[in-house]
Design an enzyme around this catalytic site. Structure first.
Site, PDB file in Angstrom:
ATOM      1  N   GLU B  70       0.826  -1.217   0.000  1.00 11.72           N
ATOM      2  CA  GLU B  70       0.000   0.000   0.000  1.00 11.72           C
ATOM      3  C   GLU B  70       0.856   1.261   0.000  1.00 11.72           C
ATOM      4  O   GLU B  70       0.569   2.234  -0.697  1.00 11.72           O
ATOM      5  CB  GLU B  70      -0.942   0.010   1.208  1.00 11.72           C
ATOM      6  CG  GLU B  70      -2.091  -0.985   1.105  1.00 11.72           C
ATOM      7  CD  GLU B  70      -1.696  -2.392   1.521  1.00 11.72           C
ATOM      8  OE1 GLU B  70      -0.548  -2.579   1.978  1.00 11.72           O
ATOM      9  OE2 GLU B  70      -2.529  -3.316   1.385  1.00 11.72           O
ATOM     10  N   HIS B 139     -11.443  -4.385   8.951  1.00 13.09           N
ATOM     11  CA  HIS B 139     -12.018  -4.230   7.611  1.00 13.09           C
ATOM     12  C   HIS B 139     -13.348  -3.496   7.655  1.00 13.09           C
ATOM     13  O   HIS B 139     -14.183  -3.680   6.781  1.00 13.09           O
ATOM     14  CB  HIS B 139     -12.233  -5.589   6.939  1.00 13.09           C
ATOM     15  CG  HIS B 139     -10.972  -6.299   6.568  1.00 13.09           C
ATOM     16  ND1 HIS B 139     -10.151  -6.870   7.493  1.00 13.09           N
ATOM     17  CD2 HIS B 139     -10.385  -6.524   5.360  1.00 13.09           C
ATOM     18  CE1 HIS B 139      -9.115  -7.436   6.876  1.00 13.09           C
ATOM     19  NE2 HIS B 139      -9.234  -7.231   5.578  1.00 13.09           N
TER      20      HIS B 139
END
Lengths: 325, 340, 368
Positions: B70, B139
């Site tokens: 990322e 999440h």
């Protein structure tokens, strides 16, 4: 080593190195007066790296630097007076006094910024390289990081990504032996930072950073490889910094006379003068003329920067967004 | 404007239309195509929930799968943005911000200011947020407040397919870095969306319901919770005005104040955690600038100050619902009665 | 012989799915004539009166004030002749048992607008009714075929009626070439060709009126009659500030002061109406098209085109709202044509006084 550089190129390389040296030596003096705000990280001693790499780049090639960025900026062609004014926190600085020493940038010159976050430039140049690819240009992008930065995950992620995407990137690790006050031979697990290139499937070389010609040659090969689409390289340049991590660092972690000895025996400017004059490529007079001109240039930059106005209160709120409702 | 498509299709259409219009737009992210280097199909996933499906083949070379890095690929998107491209990078779940925050917080958001106004970083980071899928703490979070706090970023949180398309087109055309937050539970929401290209400006809240009694300020998926509560309350004779912020940065202060000046009561509904949040920010704004108009205390309906729990028994309690909003509205109405 | 009629929630415009009953204008037991306003209904977009499509006595009010009901839901029972309560109750029961709201019935409901490439550009139009010499409805500046939502069904009772979105508007293509009245007129003629219509009645509102006048000038043989509603081209003055302000407005608060000028009753301009207009204005190409058209229509407060000389060729009806703040109703004076002046209506007279406009147009078209 044979010289493949023209007289103009040699003179330019020397001028770049001399400008960096004079700029940093003068900052060392001026910082002690207390007139310069914040802190500065000086590049003196490392000039051959910036000059040797940047000799292969054009304005449309992009570089990202780090906290020790003055040398990269000067070598990439950023205006010396504008840099000085920036470091003095003046409105006339290249960033209007809003960035300072650690955030000098000039995108028109392909200078994507000095950077206060160690290792952060690596993903950025991977992106710049990707942009060149998507635009169908043969531009390359170079990131400079130190031995400290070489341990950042950002650098690893960027190297892996550059390798799998075959991006036109050059990772230049300027190993000056110290990450702040921590020695690289302790903090870097492998013998050479360049050894890490193998883990990413890219070539890696370790170069003597006191020798402009060595840097020039190694960087030339890496830039050429990137430009013709063969992907990234890692170039480790081993050198030293003459001053502390920041101005005011007493460097008690270094050996006594370490810097003095290196300065006297290995200095990159000294070696460059020796080699070029001995070989008859350049004359002492040519080099001295550059020295004198640079002295005037720096003196002028400092005097103007000191006299320039600070930013106005209204400047506090501008430049956050291009447009904000 | 009879055509109805889903929130997810609206996002896909916005991407496709902008990529067709402007070849500097490209997409990078984890599995935005899927199948890179694998022996099976290309474009195997088109994003983990299929939002970018089909774009890989429509725009060869411009939908780039990234390695699970990322920091690396978000940073690369930032770098590409400084070089005149318009990257749309996808951070699969906003919880992964921890892995790439530096490139947003210290790089993209600050370039323009640090460089004295010379840098332009037209980056869009699309990211999924929100609780309700039993996806647990890493999440499911909503980090809008975090992004909104950072000067230099714009923060978009569409609640409908129409807004998702128009705001995303605006985000791509915008010359500042934009965090574009998509709620997972909204992807299947259907709504009328023009086939033509259009953009919805930032900083313009949307009035979804007119009312004189209470102002409900919200954004993202909570818009639908607020509307459900407002409909229930209407049957009991309480008229709520529902304001969808659309963007939390820039924030449409004028519309919030205009509505509270009219109703005299404010309930803010926010799926995010409550400390230093959009909800507290709006409450402070109204207390500062519309205090005289207030007929009762400001109420906030938010998630509790906890991570998002896994078990449905707990997650359902975590997410603000219409009953909680209705209770808060009744509280501010009653507060007025007892004071009177 | 008696007949039991059911009065249902009308569908005004393409997007209406439900309406809220506001006020009953007739009470149980009141006699009703066809065309009478029976009750007021409010949608999220607009408020208007429901007209009785039949005559009789209002025997049963089913929908209560403030009740929100889907399109097609039962509002009332009107009986022509005699019917006992049991018979009425049976009709109500049966209706309610069989009624399926549009949103629930997963099938195409009635006629839908059409879209096609006409003379190289995408056009949307909506047809209702059959037979007779067709009537074409041409909306005004910034409008679309929904501007006729209260008129189109009523007018279609007696002939084929086609409402179109002009280029730059609604769901038709937004790009204009010259961006003048001639271009718009050519588009309408191209649509007539596309539909195989050799001759039509034309009705135009505001700028649409000038488009119709232009067609009459360019192709008089194809125009059976002209119905010109608050039309451009019949005098010198126009509210230039409105035109410029409307074009420039990019958000709700900027748009509202201009939109309210369109109606005599400013309360008709709801947030939803503003939002719908903003949705139109946000579409790519709309801003450019509106700017092009606006500059072609007027300079400041002065109209660029005087089309009064076209009027003598066909039967013509001129309709104006007495409170028109965009183009003054005085433009209706001194014309040698039939004139309907609705004193209490504004520029959107066909919406604000739909019943009067429909009645007048139907009579005119029958005789034209």
């Amino acid at each position: 080593m044979s010289n493949q550089l023209s007289t103009e190129q040699l003179l330019h390389a020397y001028e770049v190195m001399r400008t960096i040296r004079a700029f940093e030596e003068r900052l060392h003096v001026e910082f002690a007066t207390g007139e310069i705000p914040g802190f500065v990280h000086l590049y003196a001693g490392e000039e051959a790296s910036a000059a040797g790499v940047m000799a292969h780049l054009r304005d449309s090639d992009c570089i990202a630097s780090n906290h020790r960025g003055h040398g990269h900026c000067i070598a990439k062609g950023v205006d010396v007076y504008g840099m000085m004014a920036e470091i003095y926190g003046k409105k006339t600085g290249v960033c209007g006094g809003k960035g300072g020493s650690m955030h000098i940038a000039d995108l028109g010159k392909g200078m994507l910024g000095a950077n206060g976050i160690v290792g952060a430039g690596a993903p950025l140049v991977a992106g710049a390289a990707l942009a060149a690819r998507l635009k169908g240009r043969d531009d390359v992008a170079v990131v400079f990081f130190g031995d400290g930065g070489s341990n950042e995950g950002a650098v690893f992620e960027a190297m892996n990504m550059a390798a799998i995407m075959k991006l036109p990137c050059i990772f230049v690790a300027e190993n000056n032996g110290y990450a702040e006050a921590t020695a690289s031979n302790w903090s870097v697990a492998c013998k050479h930072i360049a050894d890490r290139a193998a883990g990413f499937g890219m070539p890696g070389v370790t170069i003597d950073g006191f020798d402009f010609f060595a840097v020039h040659e190694a960087a030339g090969a890496a830039v050429e490889r990137a430009r013709i689409g063969q992907g990234p390289s890692l170039v480790e340049v081993k050198l030293t910094r003459y001053y502390g991590h920041f101005e005011g660092d007493a460097q008690t972690y270094r050996a006594p006379d370490e810097v003095k000895n290196l300065r006297e025996t290995r200095d990159c400017l000294m070696q460059f003068r020796d080699k070029t004059t001995r070989a008859g490529w350049l004359s002492v007079a040519q080099l001295d003329a550059i020295d004198a001109r640079i002295e005037d240039l720096i003196e002028d930059a400092v005097q103007r920067a000191k006299a320039d106005p600070k930013p106005q209160p209204a400047d506090l709120l501008t430049d956050v967004y291009v447009a904000y409702p | 404007m009879a055509r109805k498509i889903s929130y997810q299709q609206a996002i896909n259409e916005a991407l496709a239309q902008e990529m067709r219009r402007d070849e500097s737009v490209f997409i990078i992210g984890e599995d935005v195509a899927g199948g890179a280097g694998a022996p099976g199909e290309d474009d195997a996933w088109g994003g983990v929930l299929g939002v970018t499906k089909g774009l890989y083949h429509q725009f060869p070379g411009r939908v780039l799968d990234a390695p699970l890095s990322e920091l690396g690929y978000v940073g690369a998107a930032v770098g590409a943005a400084t070089q005149g491209l318009r990257p749309v990078c996808e951070l699969m779940f906003v919880d992964f911000a921890g892995c790439c925050l530096d490139q947003i917080l210290n790089q993209a958001a600050k370039f323009r200011y640090m460089f004295g106004g010379k840098a332009v970083t037209p980056l869009v980071m699309r990211t999924m947020y929100g609780a309700g899928l039993r996806a647990a703490a890493q999440h499911s979070q909503m980090l809008t407040s975090l992004w909104t706090h950072i000067p230099g970023l714009k923060v978009v949180c569409p609640s409908s397919p129409y807004d998702a398309k128009g705001l995303l087109i605006q985000a791509i055309r915008d010359n500042d870095p934009v965090i574009f937050c998509e709620h997972k539970l909204l992807y299947s929401l259907q709504g009328e969306v023009p086939e033509e290209v259009y953009s919805v400006p930032f900083g313009e809240a949307n009035y979804l319901r007119d009312g004189d009694d209470v102002t409900l300020v919200t954004y993202g998926r909570m818009v639908h919770v607020a509307l459900e509560a407002a409909n229930n309350l209407a049957r009991q004779g309480i008229d709520c005005e529902v304001l969808d912020l659309r963007t939390t940065s820039p924030l449409d202060e004028d519309s919030i104040l205009e509505s509270v000046e009219k109703t005299g009561r404010l309930v803010v509904i926010d799926e995010a955690n409550p400390r230093c949040s959009v909800a507290t920010d709006i409450s402070a704004l109204v207390a500062q600038k519309a205090f005289a108009a207030l007929k009762g205390p400001i109420e906030m309906v938010t998630a509790p100050h906890t991570p998002v729990p896994f078990s449905d028994a707990l997650e359902d309690l975590y997410i603000p619902d219409a009953a909680k909003v209705e209770a808060a509205v009744r509280k501010v109405i009653d507060a007025k009665r007892s004071a009177a | 012989m008696s007949q039991i009629h059911t009065l249902t929630m009308p569908k005004w415009g393409l997007s209406m799915t439900e309406g809220r009953v506001d006020t009953w204008l007739k009470q149980e037991g009141d006699p009703i004539s066809k065309g009478d306003e029976v009750l007021d209904v409010e949608t999220d977009k607009i408020s208007s009166s429901v007209e009785a499509p039949f005559s009789g006595v209002l025997r049963r009010v089913v929908a209560k004030p403030d009740e929100t009901l889907p399109v097609g839901a039962l509002l009332a029972v009107v009986v022509e002749g005699e019917a006992d309560e049991a018979a009425i109750e049976a009709v109500v029961q049966r209706f309610q048992a069989e009624f399926v709201a549009e949103g629930n019935a997963d099938q195409a409901q009635g006629p839908a607008p059409q879209k096609a490439e006409v003379a190289g550009q995408l056009l949307r139009w909506f047809e209702l009714g059959e037979g007779g010499t067709p009537l074409v409805l041409v909306h005004g500046f910034g409008g679309d075929l929904n501007n006729w939502l209260f008129n189109h069904p009523a007018l279609a009772a007696e002939r084929r009626v086609i409402a179109l979105d002009l280029p730059g508007h609604g769901e038709s293509a937004k790009a204009l070439q010259r961006g003048d009245l001639g271009e718009l007129a050519e588009t309408v003629l191209a649509l007539l060709d596309h539909l195989g219509i050799t001759k039509a009645h034309l009705a135009g509102h505001s700028m649409g009126g000038a488009v119709c006048l232009n067609i009459a000038r360019m192709a008089p043989q194809r125009v059976a009659s002209l119905s010109l509603i608050a039309s451009v081209g019949l005098g010198e003055h126009i509210n230039g500030q409105y035109l410029q302000g409307f074009v420039a407005a990019a958000n709700r608060n900027a748009l509202k002061p201009h939109m309210v000028q369109l109606f005599a009753d400013p309360a008709l301009v709801t947030r939803q109406m503003l939002e719908d207009m903003l949705k139109f204005k946000r579409l790519e190409g709309v801003d450019g098209a509106l700017r092009q058209l606006a500059s072609g229509l007027a300079e400041g407060d002065t109209q660029r085109h005087d089309l009064r000389h076209v009027l003598a060729q066909q039967p013509a009806l001129v309709i104006w709202g007495g409170k028109d703040a965009i183009i003054p109703a005085s433009h209706a004076e001194g014309l040698d044509v039939e004139v309907l002046l609705v004193p209490e209506a504004g520029h959107m007279v066909q919406m604000e006084a739909a019943e009067a406009v429909n009645r007048s147009m139907l009579a005119f078209l029958r005789s034209a």
